[in-house]
Design an enzyme around this catalytic site. Structure first.
Site, PDB file in Angstrom:
ATOM      1  N   THR A  80       0.776  -1.234   0.000  1.00  0.00           N
ATOM      2  CA  THR A  80       0.000   0.000   0.000  1.00  0.00           C
ATOM      3  C   THR A  80       0.818   1.301   0.000  1.00  0.00           C
ATOM      4  O   THR A  80       0.661   2.133  -0.890  1.00  0.00           O
ATOM      5  CB  THR A  80      -0.963  -0.002   1.204  1.00  0.00           C
ATOM      6  OG1 THR A  80      -1.803  -1.147   1.061  1.00  0.00           O
ATOM      7  CG2 THR A  80      -1.815   1.246   1.257  1.00  0.00           C
ATOM      8  N   HIS A 361      -0.524  -9.878  -0.996  1.00  0.00           N
ATOM      9  CA  HIS A 361       0.119  -9.111  -2.073  1.00  0.00           C
ATOM     10  C   HIS A 361       1.455  -8.621  -1.560  1.00  0.00           C
ATOM     11  O   HIS A 361       1.707  -8.667  -0.346  1.00  0.00           O
ATOM     12  CB  HIS A 361      -0.767  -7.940  -2.505  1.00  0.00           C
ATOM     13  CG  HIS A 361      -1.129  -7.027  -1.381  1.00  0.00           C
ATOM     14  ND1 HIS A 361      -0.340  -5.975  -0.979  1.00  0.00           N
ATOM     15  CD2 HIS A 361      -2.191  -7.030  -0.530  1.00  0.00           C
ATOM     16  CE1 HIS A 361      -0.920  -5.360   0.044  1.00  0.00           C
ATOM     17  NE2 HIS A 361      -2.039  -5.984   0.347  1.00  0.00           N
TER      18      HIS A 361
END
Ligand SMILES: *[C@@H]1O[C@H](CO)[C@@H](O)[C@H](O)[C@H]1NC(C)=O
Ligand SMILES: *[C@@H]1O[C@H](CO)[C@@H](O)[C@H](O)[C@H]1NC(C)=O
Ligand SMILES: *[C@@H]1O[C@H](CO)[C@@H](O)[C@H](O)[C@H]1NC(C)=O
Ligand SMILES: *[C@@H]1O[C@H](CO)[C@@H](O)[C@H](O)[C@H]1NC(C)=O
Ligand SMILES: *[C@@H]1O[C@H](CO)[C@@H](O)[C@H](O)[C@H]1NC(C)=O
Ligand SMILES: *[C@@H]1O[C@H](CO)[C@@H](O)[C@H](O)[C@H]1NC(C)=O
Length: 499
Positions: A80, A361
């Site tokens: 992120t 991820h």
């Protein structure tokens, strides 16, 4: 006869004025270009493909009205904070300095944690040479203002310039601020009668928040995308009611995608390493991209033992492979970097016990396609109904600066790569100046020719001495309200601003 000269001068005046309007129509209508950048965290490039049409009609609206790219080539590591900061700076993480969601800075002797509210507003973590677009926009002046709703790595003052509007105390993870409320802030800021923003950044933590516990292929993710579709519908309606929908450029994208992690695919560092040999910087909560700091004297042992795992990529900091990933040149990147094979996670006895995450991820997006986020854009700057191939995340910052009519700070992207999305692909800066110069010459030539034409008609009918006398007096009277310096200034600043 004096009226001929008067007419000629008026003609010249009109020509210069209309030229200014043609070349700089935006400044003539007195409105700044508007841009709203939206991130839907963890929105994988192909999520929309498996959503029923009635649950994606608002996404479809913006696709039909604009551009959809196949995916965005995001940056390593696909998490992120590094990617959100790359979107708004056009720099790779080694250059912007936000190298992970959690990282250690050896000069500060302090660890950054993205869940720490205070650190989200502290300049020192972000102000390492990068210039986010909210700063570039505000610094360009002329009434430009930037508003930021909860953008990860987008709330601090950088180069002494904070966002002009933000929600006090609200950082990226504040769930008490409903999605609709976030839209209300953005709408209010854009439509402020006195000091409207012309750039807005808007963040939603979904579908990432649902993708982690349930996995990218789950019904839950489909449902939350249907909810985001409704949110977009609300945004569209509110923009319409403020008469902004036709004027605003909107980019909807994300930081990364998501991959399913099967429970049995784990790498346990306790299997081969004694904990006194090394430290994990950040914390052991970074389960994908792990930064290892070996204790002095144990460097070789740590490195060779890590090399024994079959589903683990072990990079040492000076390795070319890491340089190729643009993940090397920063003091916040530790001597050893671990990247698990697709689907695997890294941990210790403690962090793996009770680890229930399904969607993960962080892998190198060039190797793992599922790490790619989506991209939709629409508005006056963008082509309509255009399907593009993959685009690069680092190119978004120069693209946004171009749309905003401001000069980008140094970055790793290129407008040339991405300008095929635009209605009016930009001529390069040089070509721009050149065309303005040529237009100026042509118009001055036409104007002079007209004056000369009138002059010669006049000359046929009158004596030479009288005519010269007439010209000089009329000339100074007609030009008294006209300041060519001012016009020239307008052209000069215009060509600088347009980049
Ligand atoms: C870094 O901070 C820790 C406490 O957080 C302290 O124990 C250590 O001595 C500091 N290291 C240096 C080099 O200042
Ligand atoms: C969330 O944002 C509100 C509104 O600014 C603020 O009052 C509150 O303290 C924030 N909560 C957290 C947990 O940060
Ligand atoms: C994990 O489990 C699946 C089936 O449940 C199996 O096919 C796969 O080989 C296992 N992988 C490992 C690394 O054990
Ligand atoms: C790692 O592999 C080397 C040989 O390549 C072996 O000597 C060593 O014992 C292994 N270490 C562990 C912890 O398995
Ligand atoms: C990790 O778990 C294994 C297996 O239960 C155990 O043998 C080992 O001592 C543990 N190591 C640490 C550091 O907790
Ligand atoms: C990225 O941009 C920065 C700032 O201009 C520059 O220092 C760096 O060398 C660039 N990196 C690459 C790989 O071009």
């Amino acid at each position: 006869m004096a009226k001929y000269f008067h007419t000629a001068v008026q003609f010249l005046f009109l020509m210069l004025n209309s030229m200014k309007d043609v070349v700089y129509s935006d400044s003539a209508s007195n409105e700044l270009p508007k841009l709203l950048l939206i991130s839907m965290d963890g929105f994988r490039y192909n999520y929309l493909d498996r959503i029923a049409p009635e649950n994606k009609n608002n996404f479809q609206y913006f696709i039909d009205q604009g551009v959809r790219a196949k995916w965005v080539e995001n940056v390593f590591p696909s998490v992120t904070f590094p990617n959100h900061y790359t979107i708004i700076t056009g720099l790779y993480p080694e250059n912007h300095g936000v190298v992970e969601n959690r990282f250690y800075d050896p000069v500060f002797n302090e660890t950054f944690l993205f869940e720490n509210s205070n650190q989200n507003f502290e300049s020192k973590w972000y102000d390492m040479g990068a210039e986010p677009v909210y700063v570039t926009n505000t610094k360009a002046g002329n009434g430009r203002l930037s508003g930021v709703v909860m953008w990860p790595a987008g709330l601090a003052a950088v180069k002494c310039t904070p966002p002009d509007r933000f929600i006090p105390g609200a950082y990226w993870i504040n769930k008490s601020i409903e999605f609709e409320q976030r839209i209300d802030y953005i709408i209010r800021w854009f439509s402020d009668p006195d000091y409207p923003i012309n750039l807005g950044l808007l963040y939603f933590e979904e579908p990432d928040e649902t993708g982690h516990p349930y996995g990218p292929e789950s019904e839950e993710v489909k449902n939350v995308i249907a909810k985001l579709n409704e949110v977009l519908g609300i945004l569209k309606k509110k923009l319409e009611s403020k008469k902004l929908l036709e004027k605003i450029n909107i980019i909807i994208t994300a930081d990364h995608g998501m991959l399913t992690h099967p429970r049995n695919m784990t790498i346990n560092l306790d299997d081969t390493l004694d904990r006194i040999w090394y430290r994990l910087t950040g914390t052991d909560k970074n389960m994908l991209l792990v930064q290892v700091f070996p204790v002095k004297g144990f460097e070789d042992k740590v490195y060779s033992n890590l090399k024994n795992y079959s589903n683990l990529h072990v990079y040492s900091k000076d390795e070319q492979a890491l340089k190729d990933l643009h993940y090397n040149d920063n003091r916040r990147i530790m001597p050893i970097i671990l990247e698990p094979a697709p689907g695997y996670v890294i941990g210790t006895n403690d962090s793996l016990a009770g680890y229930t995450t399904v969607g993960v991820h962080g892998y190198d997006p060039a190797k793992v396609k599922e790490m790619h986020p989506f991209f939709i854009a629409s508005g006056p700057a963008f082509k309509k109904g255009y399907s593009a191939g993959p685009i690069k995340m680092v190119d978004l910052y120069p693209l946004m600066c171009h749309i905003l009519g401001i000069k980008p700070a140094p970055n790793n992207g290129s407008l040339e790569n991405i300008q095929h999305l635009l209605v009016n692909p930009a001529p390069s800066h040089k070509a721009d100046i050149l065309s303005v110069t040529i237009v100026t010459y042509i118009l001055v030539f036409i104007a002079l020719a007209s004056v000369a034409g009138v002059f010669s008609i006049f000359a046929v009918r009158h004596s030479k001495t009288r005519q010269i006398y007439m010209f000089s007096t009329r000339n100074s009277e007609s030009l008294s309200g006209y300041n060519p310096g001012a016009d020239q200034r307008l052209l000069d600043s215009g060509s600088d601003d347009e980049i």
